[in-house]
Design a protein around this motif. Structure first.
Motif, mmCIF file in Angstrom:
data_model
loop_
_atom_site.group_PDB
_atom_site.id
_atom_site.type_symbol
_atom_site.label_atom_id
_atom_site.label_comp_id
_atom_site.label_asym_id
_atom_site.label_seq_id
_atom_site.Cartn_x
_atom_site.Cartn_y
_atom_site.Cartn_z
ATOM 1 N N CYS A 1 142.227 26.198 18.824
ATOM 2 C CA CYS A 1 141.987 27.582 19.240
ATOM 3 C C CYS A 1 143.037 28.499 18.608
ATOM 4 O O CYS A 1 143.985 28.047 17.985
ATOM 5 N N SER A 2 142.863 29.825 18.786
ATOM 6 C CA SER A 2 143.759 30.760 18.112
ATOM 7 C C SER A 2 144.146 31.928 19.007
ATOM 8 O O SER A 2 143.384 32.355 19.877
ATOM 9 N N PHE A 3 145.350 32.439 18.754
ATOM 10 C CA PHE A 3 145.890 33.607 19.453
ATOM 11 C C PHE A 3 146.581 34.491 18.429
ATOM 12 O O PHE A 3 147.381 34.008 17.614
ATOM 13 N N THR A 4 146.258 35.799 18.457
ATOM 14 C CA THR A 4 146.913 36.767 17.588
ATOM 15 C C THR A 4 147.534 37.865 18.438
ATOM 16 O O THR A 4 146.862 38.445 19.297
ATOM 17 N N LEU A 5 148.821 38.138 18.222
ATOM 18 C CA LEU A 5 149.553 39.186 18.931
ATOM 19 C C LEU A 5 149.966 40.257 17.929
ATOM 20 O O LEU A 5 150.529 39.945 16.875
ATOM 21 N N SER A 6 149.697 41.528 18.271
ATOM 22 C CA SER A 6 150.049 42.619 17.364
ATOM 23 C C SER A 6 150.225 43.902 18.154
ATOM 24 O O SER A 6 150.095 43.922 19.383
ATOM 25 N N GLY A 7 150.503 45.003 17.439
ATOM 26 C CA GLY A 7 150.577 46.322 18.068
ATOM 27 C C GLY A 7 151.621 46.394 19.149
ATOM 28 O O GLY A 7 152.771 45.994 18.979
ATOM 29 N N ALA A 8 151.212 46.917 20.309
ATOM 30 C CA ALA A 8 152.125 47.102 21.435
ATOM 31 C C ALA A 8 152.009 46.002 22.474
ATOM 32 O O ALA A 8 152.506 46.151 23.601
ATOM 33 N N GLY A 9 151.368 44.909 22.139
ATOM 34 C CA GLY A 9 151.231 43.807 23.088
ATOM 35 C C GLY A 9 152.582 43.282 23.543
ATOM 36 O O GLY A 9 153.489 43.077 22.731
ATOM 37 N N LEU A 10 152.718 43.039 24.841
ATOM 38 C CA LEU A 10 153.997 42.615 25.419
ATOM 39 C C LEU A 10 153.782 41.427 26.349
ATOM 40 O O LEU A 10 152.965 41.488 27.272
ATOM 41 N N ILE A 11 154.548 40.348 26.103
ATOM 42 C CA ILE A 11 154.554 39.171 26.968
ATOM 43 C C ILE A 11 155.967 39.051 27.518
ATOM 44 O O ILE A 11 156.914 38.782 26.764
ATOM 45 N N THR A 12 156.133 39.249 28.824
ATOM 46 C CA THR A 12 157.497 39.391 29.359
ATOM 47 C C THR A 12 157.631 38.844 30.777
ATOM 48 O O THR A 12 156.701 38.920 31.585
ATOM 49 N N GLY A 13 158.813 38.281 31.062
ATOM 50 C CA GLY A 13 159.157 37.897 32.426
ATOM 51 C C GLY A 13 158.328 36.776 32.994
ATOM 52 O O GLY A 13 158.170 36.682 34.216
ATOM 53 N N ASN A 14 157.843 35.869 32.158
ATOM 54 C CA ASN A 14 157.068 34.729 32.635
ATOM 55 C C ASN A 14 157.941 33.482 32.736
ATOM 56 O O ASN A 14 158.856 33.287 31.937
ATOM 57 N N GLY A 15 157.665 32.649 33.728
ATOM 58 C CA GLY A 15 158.415 31.417 33.916
ATOM 59 C C GLY A 15 159.821 31.596 34.451
ATOM 60 O O GLY A 15 160.595 30.632 34.499
ATOM 61 N N THR A 16 160.164 32.774 34.861
ATOM 62 C CA THR A 16 161.541 33.029 35.319
ATOM 63 C C THR A 16 161.865 32.320 36.634
ATOM 64 O O THR A 16 163.032 32.208 37.006
ATOM 65 N N ASP A 17 160.856 31.829 37.338
ATOM 66 C CA ASP A 17 161.075 31.078 38.573
ATOM 67 C C ASP A 17 161.365 29.600 38.304
ATOM 68 O O ASP A 17 161.496 28.808 39.235
ATOM 69 N N GLY A 18 161.473 29.224 37.006
ATOM 70 C CA GLY A 18 161.743 27.839 36.650
ATOM 71 C C GLY A 18 160.519 26.960 36.640
ATOM 72 O O GLY A 18 160.619 25.728 36.548
ATOM 73 N N SER A 19 159.333 27.568 36.709
ATOM 74 C CA SER A 19 158.089 26.813 36.829
ATOM 75 C C SER A 19 157.573 26.252 35.511
ATOM 76 O O SER A 19 156.705 25.389 35.502
ATOM 77 N N THR A 20 158.106 26.738 34.382
ATOM 78 C CA THR A 20 157.529 26.411 33.082
ATOM 79 C C THR A 20 158.392 25.394 32.345
ATOM 80 O O THR A 20 159.561 25.664 32.045
ATOM 81 N N TYR A 21 157.797 24.268 31.989
ATOM 82 C CA TYR A 21 158.539 23.239 31.276
ATOM 83 C C TYR A 21 158.733 23.629 29.817
ATOM 84 O O TYR A 21 159.835 23.546 29.284
ATOM 85 N N ALA A 22 157.661 24.086 29.155
ATOM 86 C CA ALA A 22 157.732 24.437 27.732
ATOM 87 C C ALA A 22 156.870 25.659 27.456
ATOM 88 O O ALA A 22 155.785 25.812 28.015
ATOM 89 N N GLY A 23 157.385 26.536 26.591
ATOM 90 C CA GLY A 23 156.605 27.704 26.194
ATOM 91 C C GLY A 23 156.497 28.758 27.269
ATOM 92 O O GLY A 23 155.422 29.023 27.792
ATOM 93 N N GLY A 24 157.623 29.383 27.603
ATOM 94 C CA GLY A 24 157.592 30.417 28.638
ATOM 95 C C GLY A 24 156.669 31.562 28.281
ATOM 96 O O GLY A 24 155.942 32.072 29.128
ATOM 97 N N GLY A 25 156.702 31.988 27.007
ATOM 98 C CA GLY A 25 155.814 33.057 26.561
ATOM 99 C C GLY A 25 154.506 32.531 26.023
ATOM 100 O O GLY A 25 153.426 32.896 26.489
#
Length: 311
Positions: A204-228
């Motif tokens: 599968c594929s994902f493209t990020l551009s422009g003003a897209g913002l990925i922020t503040g994820n996994g800060t509770d320690g829930s994410t093993y790999a790839g917070g964003g």
């Protein structure tokens, strides 16, 4: 003189929480083609109109959501999701946006917010998808949005405070027929997720551009790999712009985790202030087993953990 006991009051205008348009753009124009009390009712109207040819000439269905839609309003639910858009050929391309005062799809931590199968959907300005949770139904994938055999575009709006083991914001799935999904994010925000924010399944594929913002994820320690962003084997992530900031992983890839045989091409944008343990790739972690990372532009700096890119 005294006023009459029961004076006649002017009628109160009733605002339909869901209206939809036959449209060539993502901005409503003219009178709506239909009004509905629920998203499900609106989708049924659009499906019926589509079968009658209302969207000929590649026109789209623009759905405007005003106020808050929750599980009680949409019950009974299908696919353990607040809103389910499924069935090849049932719908024209759909654009979902908020009204002038905004619109909210609230899973209330009970259900996933949006399930898309065999369709093309855009999330646009003013719409908030929030508090989706797939774990409540023993599913690990896609707390905010689950994509199967589908294409999602996000030009605005937000996906926030959602929960899933993989893809708290968006899970991009390859099904058993090897039919691949794609996600194109040019604007809007994915934030506050518990679990990797965007999960790119194999092929599968994902493209990020422009003003897209990925922020503040996994800060509770829930994410093993790839917070964003987490990219599985043979999946592909292209970053032409946008920002991945302030995400956290407990093991590898605070910003982006590129697993074996996955591909990440960075042409622009910023990856900063993400967190992973030492040697875990605070900004980007690239597996030594066939993963590909190509940096043509953009900035990876100011992440918390050493180094910004590992290995």
């Amino acid at each position: 003189m005294f006023p009459p006991e029961n004076p006649e009051l002017p009628p109160v205008a009733v605002v339909s929480p869901v209206t939809w348009f036959v449209s060539d753009s993502d901005v409503p124009q003219g009178e709506p083609a239909g009004k509905a009390k629920t998203v499900k009712e609106g989708l049924n109207q659009i499906r019926s109109a589509h079968k009658k040819g209302a969207f000929a000439g590649n026109r789209k269905a623009l759905m405007v959501i005003t106020g808050t839609i929750n599980a009680a309003a949409e019950a009974p639910l299908s696919n353990n999701s607040l809103v389910s858009i499924s069935g090849a050929g049932n719908y024209p391309p759909l654009i979902l946006r908020g009204g002038s005062s905004g619109g909210v799809l609230d899973g209330e931590n009970q259900v996933r917010v949006l399930n898309v199968t065999n369709n093309t959907v855009t999330i646009a300005e003013g719409l908030s998808l929030t508090r989706g949770n797939s774990k409540t139904h023993n599913e690990n994938y896609g707390g905010g949005v689950y994509l199967e055999q589908s294409a999602l575009t996000m030009t605005g709006g937000s996906i926030s405070d959602c929960t899933a083991e993989y893809g708290s914001g968006v899970f991009i799935f390859e099904d058993k027929q090897s039919l691949h999904s794609s996600f194109n994010m040019t604007g809007g925000t994915i934030s506050g997720g518990s679990g990797s924010a965007v999960y790119v399944d194999q092929h599968c594929s994902f493209t990020l551009s422009g003003a897209g913002l990925i922020t503040g994820n996994g800060t509770d320690g829930s994410t093993y790999a790839g917070g964003g962003v987490q990219i599985e084997g043979y999946g592909k992530f292209v970053m032409d712009g946008g920002t991945i900031r302030g995400n956290k992983a407990s093991a590898t890839g605070g910003g982006v985790n590129v697993t074996a045989f996955a591909t990440f091409i960075m042409n622009g944008g910023t990856i900063t202030e993400n967190t992973a343990p030492a040697k875990g790739g605070s900004g980007i972690f690239v597996s030594q087993y066939g993963a590909v990372f190509t940096k043509n532009g953009g900035t990876v700096s100011g992440n918390f953990g050493v180094p910004d890119i590992e290995p």
